[in-house]
Design a protein around this motif. Structure first.
Motif, mmCIF file in Angstrom:
data_model
loop_
_atom_site.group_PDB
_atom_site.id
_atom_site.type_symbol
_atom_site.label_atom_id
_atom_site.label_comp_id
_atom_site.label_asym_id
_atom_site.label_seq_id
_atom_site.Cartn_x
_atom_site.Cartn_y
_atom_site.Cartn_z
ATOM 1 N N ARG A 9 6.550 55.340 -11.828
ATOM 2 C CA ARG A 9 4.634 54.873 -10.638
ATOM 3 C C ARG A 9 4.971 53.857 -10.224
ATOM 4 N NH1 ARG A 9 1.931 51.514 -14.195
ATOM 5 N NH2 ARG A 9 2.837 50.485 -15.702
ATOM 6 N N LEU A 10 4.136 54.197 -9.212
ATOM 7 C CA LEU A 10 3.226 53.086 -8.204
ATOM 8 C C LEU A 10 2.912 51.599 -8.969
ATOM 9 C CD1 LEU A 10 2.024 54.660 -5.971
ATOM 10 C CD2 LEU A 10 4.370 53.776 -5.568
ATOM 11 N N PRO A 11 3.637 50.355 -8.962
ATOM 12 C CA PRO A 11 2.953 49.575 -9.481
ATOM 13 C C PRO A 11 1.714 49.584 -9.746
ATOM 14 C CG PRO A 11 3.717 49.049 -7.336
ATOM 15 C CD PRO A 11 3.802 50.453 -7.900
ATOM 16 N N GLY A 12 0.712 49.147 -10.621
ATOM 17 C CA GLY A 12 -0.319 49.251 -10.356
ATOM 18 C C GLY A 12 -1.300 47.444 -11.193
ATOM 19 N N SER A 13 -0.442 46.315 -10.698
ATOM 20 C CA SER A 13 -0.283 44.998 -10.646
ATOM 21 C C SER A 13 0.333 43.850 -9.490
ATOM 22 C CB SER A 13 -1.299 44.302 -11.364
ATOM 23 O OG SER A 13 0.348 44.168 -12.563
ATOM 24 N N TYR A 14 0.202 42.945 -8.649
ATOM 25 C CA TYR A 14 0.819 42.481 -7.873
ATOM 26 C C TYR A 14 2.236 42.078 -9.402
ATOM 27 C CZ TYR A 14 -1.294 42.016 -4.006
ATOM 28 O OH TYR A 14 -1.866 42.379 -2.756
ATOM 29 N N LYS A 15 2.181 41.628 -10.976
ATOM 30 C CA LYS A 15 2.693 41.307 -12.072
ATOM 31 C C LYS A 15 3.852 42.913 -11.838
ATOM 32 C CE LYS A 15 3.127 40.372 -16.371
ATOM 33 N NZ LYS A 15 2.316 39.833 -17.862
ATOM 34 N N GLU A 16 3.775 43.691 -11.778
ATOM 35 C CA GLU A 16 4.435 45.009 -11.625
ATOM 36 C C GLU A 16 5.408 44.520 -10.005
ATOM 37 O OE1 GLU A 16 2.415 48.802 -12.636
ATOM 38 O OE2 GLU A 16 1.512 47.738 -14.250
ATOM 39 N N CYS A 17 4.567 44.963 -9.405
ATOM 40 C CA CYS A 17 5.432 44.166 -7.809
ATOM 41 C C CYS A 17 6.412 43.246 -7.606
ATOM 42 C CB CYS A 17 4.493 44.076 -6.660
ATOM 43 S SG CYS A 17 3.129 45.080 -6.449
ATOM 44 N N PHE A 18 6.338 42.336 -8.610
ATOM 45 C CA PHE A 18 6.914 41.219 -9.031
ATOM 46 C C PHE A 18 7.895 41.407 -10.115
ATOM 47 C CE2 PHE A 18 3.395 38.276 -7.833
ATOM 48 C CZ PHE A 18 3.857 38.201 -6.502
ATOM 49 N N ALA A 19 8.066 42.293 -10.609
ATOM 50 C CA ALA A 19 8.907 43.049 -11.636
ATOM 51 C C ALA A 19 9.833 43.679 -11.193
ATOM 52 C CB ALA A 19 8.585 43.545 -13.198
ATOM 53 N N TYR A 20 9.256 44.538 -10.163
ATOM 54 C CA TYR A 20 10.460 45.541 -9.422
ATOM 55 C C TYR A 20 11.140 44.487 -8.519
ATOM 56 C CZ TYR A 20 7.560 50.093 -10.163
ATOM 57 O OH TYR A 20 7.347 50.750 -11.417
ATOM 58 N N ILE A 21 10.657 43.576 -7.314
ATOM 59 C CA ILE A 21 10.888 42.364 -6.744
ATOM 60 C C ILE A 21 12.353 42.132 -7.533
ATOM 61 C CG2 ILE A 21 11.316 40.852 -5.423
ATOM 62 C CD1 ILE A 21 7.852 41.600 -4.134
ATOM 63 N N ARG A 22 11.712 41.826 -8.561
ATOM 64 C CA ARG A 22 12.812 40.859 -9.309
ATOM 65 C C ARG A 22 13.935 42.086 -9.086
ATOM 66 N NH1 ARG A 22 8.773 37.332 -11.535
ATOM 67 N NH2 ARG A 22 9.205 35.212 -11.129
ATOM 68 N N SER A 23 13.901 43.264 -9.671
ATOM 69 C CA SER A 23 14.756 43.951 -10.414
ATOM 70 C C SER A 23 15.708 44.519 -9.062
ATOM 71 C CB SER A 23 14.457 44.886 -10.758
ATOM 72 O OG SER A 23 13.357 46.128 -9.638
ATOM 73 N N ASP A 24 15.133 44.489 -8.056
ATOM 74 C CA ASP A 24 15.784 44.617 -6.623
ATOM 75 C C ASP A 24 16.910 43.247 -6.859
ATOM 76 O OD1 ASP A 24 14.136 47.185 -6.576
ATOM 77 O OD2 ASP A 24 13.053 46.209 -5.403
ATOM 78 N N PHE A 25 16.251 42.333 -6.524
ATOM 79 C CA PHE A 25 16.987 41.280 -6.940
ATOM 80 C C PHE A 25 18.382 41.198 -7.404
ATOM 81 C CE2 PHE A 25 18.258 36.631 -6.682
ATOM 82 C CZ PHE A 25 18.785 36.247 -4.807
ATOM 83 N N TYR A 26 18.281 41.427 -8.342
ATOM 84 C CA TYR A 26 19.389 40.859 -9.905
ATOM 85 C C TYR A 26 20.485 42.005 -8.930
ATOM 86 C CZ TYR A 26 21.505 41.409 -13.927
ATOM 87 O OH TYR A 26 23.048 41.302 -14.450
ATOM 88 N N ARG A 27 19.795 43.448 -8.419
ATOM 89 C CA ARG A 27 21.027 44.489 -8.327
ATOM 90 C C ARG A 27 21.996 43.808 -7.434
ATOM 91 N NH1 ARG A 27 21.071 49.813 -7.689
ATOM 92 N NH2 ARG A 27 23.348 48.650 -8.155
ATOM 93 N N HIS A 28 20.730 42.884 -6.378
ATOM 94 C CA HIS A 28 21.980 42.067 -5.028
ATOM 95 C C HIS A 28 22.703 40.834 -5.693
ATOM 96 C CE1 HIS A 28 19.522 43.975 -2.893
ATOM 97 N NE2 HIS A 28 20.361 44.773 -1.651
ATOM 98 N N GLU A 29 22.000 40.106 -6.300
ATOM 99 C CA GLU A 29 22.495 38.163 -6.423
ATOM 100 C C GLU A 29 22.826 37.906 -7.999
ATOM 101 O OE1 GLU A 29 23.576 35.706 -4.655
ATOM 102 O OE2 GLU A 29 23.184 37.895 -3.230
ATOM 103 N N ARG A 30 22.534 39.396 -8.588
ATOM 104 C CA ARG A 30 22.666 39.254 -10.094
ATOM 105 C C ARG A 30 21.676 37.726 -10.962
ATOM 106 N NH1 ARG A 30 27.747 41.259 -13.538
ATOM 107 N NH2 ARG A 30 27.395 41.126 -15.429
ATOM 108 N N GLN A 31 20.764 37.503 -10.507
ATOM 109 C CA GLN A 31 19.984 36.271 -10.853
ATOM 110 C C GLN A 31 18.255 37.320 -11.610
ATOM 111 O OE1 GLN A 31 19.739 33.221 -8.069
ATOM 112 N NE2 GLN A 31 21.477 33.799 -7.164
ATOM 113 N N PRO A 32 18.961 37.318 -13.122
ATOM 114 C CA PRO A 32 17.489 37.754 -13.392
ATOM 115 C C PRO A 32 16.160 37.024 -12.870
ATOM 116 C CG PRO A 32 18.380 36.771 -15.022
ATOM 117 C CD PRO A 32 19.265 36.992 -13.711
ATOM 118 N N ARG A 33 16.169 35.972 -13.292
ATOM 119 C CA ARG A 33 14.965 34.611 -13.349
ATOM 120 C C ARG A 33 14.663 34.308 -11.944
ATOM 121 N NH1 ARG A 33 16.061 35.405 -18.299
ATOM 122 N NH2 ARG A 33 17.995 34.588 -18.531
ATOM 123 N N ALA A 34 15.047 34.556 -10.171
ATOM 124 C CA ALA A 34 14.630 33.660 -9.624
ATOM 125 C C ALA A 34 13.618 33.778 -9.189
ATOM 126 C CB ALA A 34 15.867 34.327 -8.566
#
Length: 197
Positions: A9-34
């Protein structure tokens, strides 16, 4: 087909947006809490991550930051030939390999931990594009045509043209795509979200 993915589903808040962004970054750099500023800085240097960053923020259309996110998303899209609209339903952990020349129809559904390689098209001549499951690797130059279903943990070889459903845990290749192996290649989809442990 079995193993039909649940629709993201599409994100309903900026908090959800940031969760998606962190998941994408983890796929590239393996840093879960950057921190977000670090991910943004990484995206300045690496356009594939920069595109994902603004794509995810632009998906939250009601926020005060939406005009900036939409502008930046459009800028990356034009510069790198990445045609993925913010309204597209995409799960966690999107990985854009090389980040150039990717087209995804807005009616497509992309699952979690999906790799999309350069020069990939997920298109449709009708109103419904493909549904791609979780942990799927899509090689360079692939065309996925119309309302087909790509099962979980499957692999699509470079240059394939997919016009029929792909069963879970299989590898397909060729024009038109045919099964060439009864197992996927999990080693191609690294750093899956959420992190284990």
């Amino acid at each position: 087909m079995t193993d039909t993915p649940a629709a993201p589903r599409l994100p309903g808040s900026y908090k959800e947006c940031f969760a998606y962004i962190r998941s994408d970054f983890y796929r590239h750099e393996r840093q879960p809490r950057a921190p977000i500023w670090r991910i943004w800085a990484y995206g300045v240097v690496h356009p594939y991550m920069g595109f994902c960053f603004w794509l995810r923020l632009a998906a939250h259309r009601r926020g005060w930051f939406y005009p900036v996110a939409r502008l930046m998303h459009a800028r990356y899209a034009r510069r790198y030939g990445l045609h993925i609209l913010p309204q597209t339903r995409i799960g966690y952990g999107l990985y854009l390999a090389h980040g150039f020349g990717i087209f995804v129809n807005v009616s497509a559904t992309i699952g979690n931990n999906v790799n999309l390689s350069q020069l990939t098209t997920i298109g449709s001549n009708s109103s419904h594009a493909a549904t791609v499951g979780d942990n799927v690797y899509v090689g360079p130059g692939v065309c996925i045509v119309d309302d087909v279903r790509i099962g979980h943990d499957s692999t699509i070889g470079a240059g394939a043209v997919v016009v029929r459903d792909v069963a879970p845990h299989t590898t397909v290749a060729g024009v038109p795509a045919r099964v060439v192996g009864q197992a996927g290649h999990p080693e191609f989809v690294c750093n899956r979200w959420p992190p284990e442990g």
